[in-house]
Design a protein around this motif. Structure first.
Motif, PDB file in Angstrom:
ATOM      1  N   ASP A  52      -0.121  -4.010   6.957  1.00 30.92           N
ATOM      2  CA  ASP A  52      -0.600  -3.370   8.186  1.00 30.92           C
ATOM      3  C   ASP A  52      -2.038  -3.781   8.511  1.00 30.92           C
ATOM      4  O   ASP A  52      -2.756  -3.051   9.197  1.00 30.92           O
ATOM      5  CB  ASP A  52      -0.515  -1.839   8.050  1.00 30.92           C
ATOM      6  CG  ASP A  52       0.927  -1.355   7.960  1.00 30.92           C
ATOM      7  OD1 ASP A  52       1.846  -2.149   8.240  1.00 30.92           O
ATOM      8  OD2 ASP A  52       1.129  -0.179   7.605  1.00 30.92           O
TER       9      ASP A  52
ATOM     10  N   ASP B 297       6.017   4.859   4.580  1.00 32.94           N
ATOM     11  CA  ASP B 297       6.969   3.958   5.247  1.00 32.94           C
ATOM     12  C   ASP B 297       7.088   2.597   4.544  1.00 32.94           C
ATOM     13  O   ASP B 297       7.999   1.829   4.837  1.00 32.94           O
ATOM     14  CB  ASP B 297       6.625   3.784   6.743  1.00 32.94           C
ATOM     15  CG  ASP B 297       5.231   3.260   7.009  1.00 32.94           C
ATOM     16  OD1 ASP B 297       4.359   3.379   6.116  1.00 32.94           O
ATOM     17  OD2 ASP B 297       4.993   2.728   8.108  1.00 32.94           O
ATOM     18  N   HIS B 298       6.182   2.317   3.621  1.00 32.42           N
ATOM     19  CA  HIS B 298       6.240   1.056   2.866  1.00 32.42           C
ATOM     20  C   HIS B 298       6.808   1.236   1.463  1.00 32.42           C
ATOM     21  O   HIS B 298       7.245   0.266   0.855  1.00 32.42           O
ATOM     22  CB  HIS B 298       4.844   0.430   2.762  1.00 32.42           C
ATOM     23  CG  HIS B 298       4.333  -0.080   4.072  1.00 32.42           C
ATOM     24  ND1 HIS B 298       4.212  -1.418   4.357  1.00 32.42           N
ATOM     25  CD2 HIS B 298       3.953   0.582   5.192  1.00 32.42           C
ATOM     26  CE1 HIS B 298       3.764  -1.563   5.598  1.00 32.42           C
ATOM     27  NE2 HIS B 298       3.594  -0.360   6.129  1.00 32.42           N
TER      28      HIS B 298
ATOM     29  N   HIS C 255      -6.923  -0.795   6.557  1.00 40.43           N
ATOM     30  CA  HIS C 255      -5.886   0.154   6.982  1.00 40.43           C
ATOM     31  C   HIS C 255      -5.652   1.182   5.869  1.00 40.43           C
ATOM     32  O   HIS C 255      -5.569   2.383   6.121  1.00 40.43           O
ATOM     33  CB  HIS C 255      -4.626  -0.629   7.317  1.00 40.43           C
ATOM     34  CG  HIS C 255      -3.408   0.203   7.476  1.00 40.43           C
ATOM     35  ND1 HIS C 255      -3.164   0.951   8.603  1.00 40.43           N
ATOM     36  CD2 HIS C 255      -2.361   0.421   6.632  1.00 40.43           C
ATOM     37  CE1 HIS C 255      -2.010   1.586   8.448  1.00 40.43           C
ATOM     38  NE2 HIS C 255      -1.508   1.291   7.272  1.00 40.43           N
TER      39      HIS C 255
ATOM     40  N   HIS D 268       0.864  -1.185   0.000  1.00 43.48           N
ATOM     41  CA  HIS D 268       0.000   0.000   0.000  1.00 43.48           C
ATOM     42  C   HIS D 268       0.897   1.230   0.000  1.00 43.48           C
ATOM     43  O   HIS D 268       2.066   1.164   0.382  1.00 43.48           O
ATOM     44  CB  HIS D 268      -0.973   0.008   1.177  1.00 43.48           C
ATOM     45  CG  HIS D 268      -0.357   0.049   2.541  1.00 43.48           C
ATOM     46  ND1 HIS D 268       0.428  -0.964   3.035  1.00 43.48           N
ATOM     47  CD2 HIS D 268      -0.415   0.986   3.519  1.00 43.48           C
ATOM     48  CE1 HIS D 268       0.822  -0.664   4.266  1.00 43.48           C
ATOM     49  NE2 HIS D 268       0.341   0.525   4.584  1.00 43.48           N
TER      50      HIS D 268
ATOM     51  N   HIS E 235       1.570   3.852   1.670  1.00 40.15           N
ATOM     52  CA  HIS E 235       2.015   4.676   2.802  1.00 40.15           C
ATOM     53  C   HIS E 235       3.528   4.831   2.685  1.00 40.15           C
ATOM     54  O   HIS E 235       4.239   3.871   2.358  1.00 40.15           O
ATOM     55  CB  HIS E 235       1.637   4.023   4.137  1.00 40.15           C
ATOM     56  CG  HIS E 235       0.180   4.172   4.454  1.00 40.15           C
ATOM     57  ND1 HIS E 235      -0.445   3.460   5.450  1.00 40.15           N
ATOM     58  CD2 HIS E 235      -0.770   4.966   3.892  1.00 40.15           C
ATOM     59  CE1 HIS E 235      -1.722   3.813   5.500  1.00 40.15           C
ATOM     60  NE2 HIS E 235      -1.946   4.714   4.564  1.00 40.15           N
TER      61      HIS E 235
HETATM   62 ZN   LIG Z   1       0.384   1.666   6.455  1.00 40.90          ZN
END
Ligand SMILES: [Zn+2]
Length: 299
Positions: free
Chosen positions: A165, A66-67, A148, A62, A64
């Protein structure tokens, strides 16, 4: 950070955001998520190289930051191809959309322009539908784990499910108080799906490798149920979203002290309110240009 064997040709890299690595007979690797930035991506590349693998494909669970923030470095330095869900692809290619949706659709101010909210963009080479895929001789299953994030996917291979997540470890659950969710309905459906799966191992991005995911799912489900019950208990009288956010955060020991954290919690509280509105358990009313929420039975 190191490369850990799970079974056969399936590995994971332990990091603040765990990553998966699936390797085919030609020692070509599929990476699941990339970490937040160039520094993490550089370490990932070194681990892949040191073990004699060639990074060929990246699947991003996904969009985000941080990914996916490490993806441009890996693409530039290895030529790996990037795959993602169709909805998340839009955000990966237009990363400003993440701080834009956090800030209610408006142009986000500078505090949302850091690596935690605004990833560098990456071109997505292919869209992965949910279901089975053969990528480079590896049998993969793309699993719909929406909740999420609206387009979140998991990657299953050889009895291992990298579950992003969809759930977080109980100790992180206690630290976060109210985990980030964009859709409460979809998050709960994902919990049920996880309980029904029969994988040998599960790896959440925030947590440790598990053989049995039931207890962790139960803890995550309980936190959503408790949050719903608490919000409903507040709505016997009418309240604004701002009041609900403040009171619910206090109840779950969340202490907001910056703009980014405020908007993450705001998104999550709006997901609960959207869920309760769709279920017709609550309704809105308007007075003096303020929006109030209250129980449908109360009014
Ligand atoms: Zn996430």
């Amino acid at each position: 950070m190191k490369l850990n064997l799970i079974k056969d040709n399936i590995y994971y890299i332990d990091a603040p955001v765990n990553m998966g690595l699936i390797v085919n007979e030609q020692q070509e690797a599929i990476l699941v998520d990339t970490g937040i930035d160039d520094s993490v991506a550089r370490k990932v590349r070194r681990l892949v190289d040191e073990n004699g693998f060639t990074l060929k494909w990246i699947i991003i669970t996904h969009a985000h930051a941080d990914h996916c923030g490490g993806a441009p470095y890996l693409v530039k330095n290895t030529g790996a191809k990037v795959y993602a869900n169709a909805l998340e692809k839009s955000i990966l290619e237009h990363p400003i959309l993440e701080p834009v949706y956090l800030f209610g659709g408006a142009c986000p101010p500078q505090p949302l322009h850091n690596k935690f909210f605004l990833a560098p963009g990456v071109q997505v080479d292919g869209v992965l539908e949910n279901g089975p895929h053969n990528v480079a001789g590896c049998e993969l299953e793309i699993v719909d784990l929406a909740g999420h994030a609206l387009g979140q996917i998991g990657v299953a291979a050889g009895g291992v499910l990298f579950c992003a997540d969809a759930v977080i470890a109980p100790e992180i659950l206690n630290k976060h108080g109210i985990p980030l969710n964009a859709s409460i309905d979809r998050a709960v459906e994902t919990f049920t799906l996880l309980e029904q799966r029969r994988d040998n191992y599960y790896l959440p991005a925030h947590g440790t490798l598990m053989e049995d995911i039931h207890m962790v799912v139960a803890a995550n489900r309980r936190r959503i149920d408790d949050t719903v019950d608490y919000i409903l208990s507040l709505l016997t009288c009418q309240r604004t979203a701002e009041e609900l956010l403040a009171t619910t955060c206090a109840r779950f020991n969340v202490r907001i002290n910056n703009l980014g954290q405020y908007y993450l919690m705001h998104l999550t509280v709006m997901a609960y309110l959207g869920h309760l509105l769709d279920q017709k358990q609550i309704a809105t009313s308007y007075q003096d240009n303020r929006q109030y929420f209250s129980l449908t039975t109360a009014g």
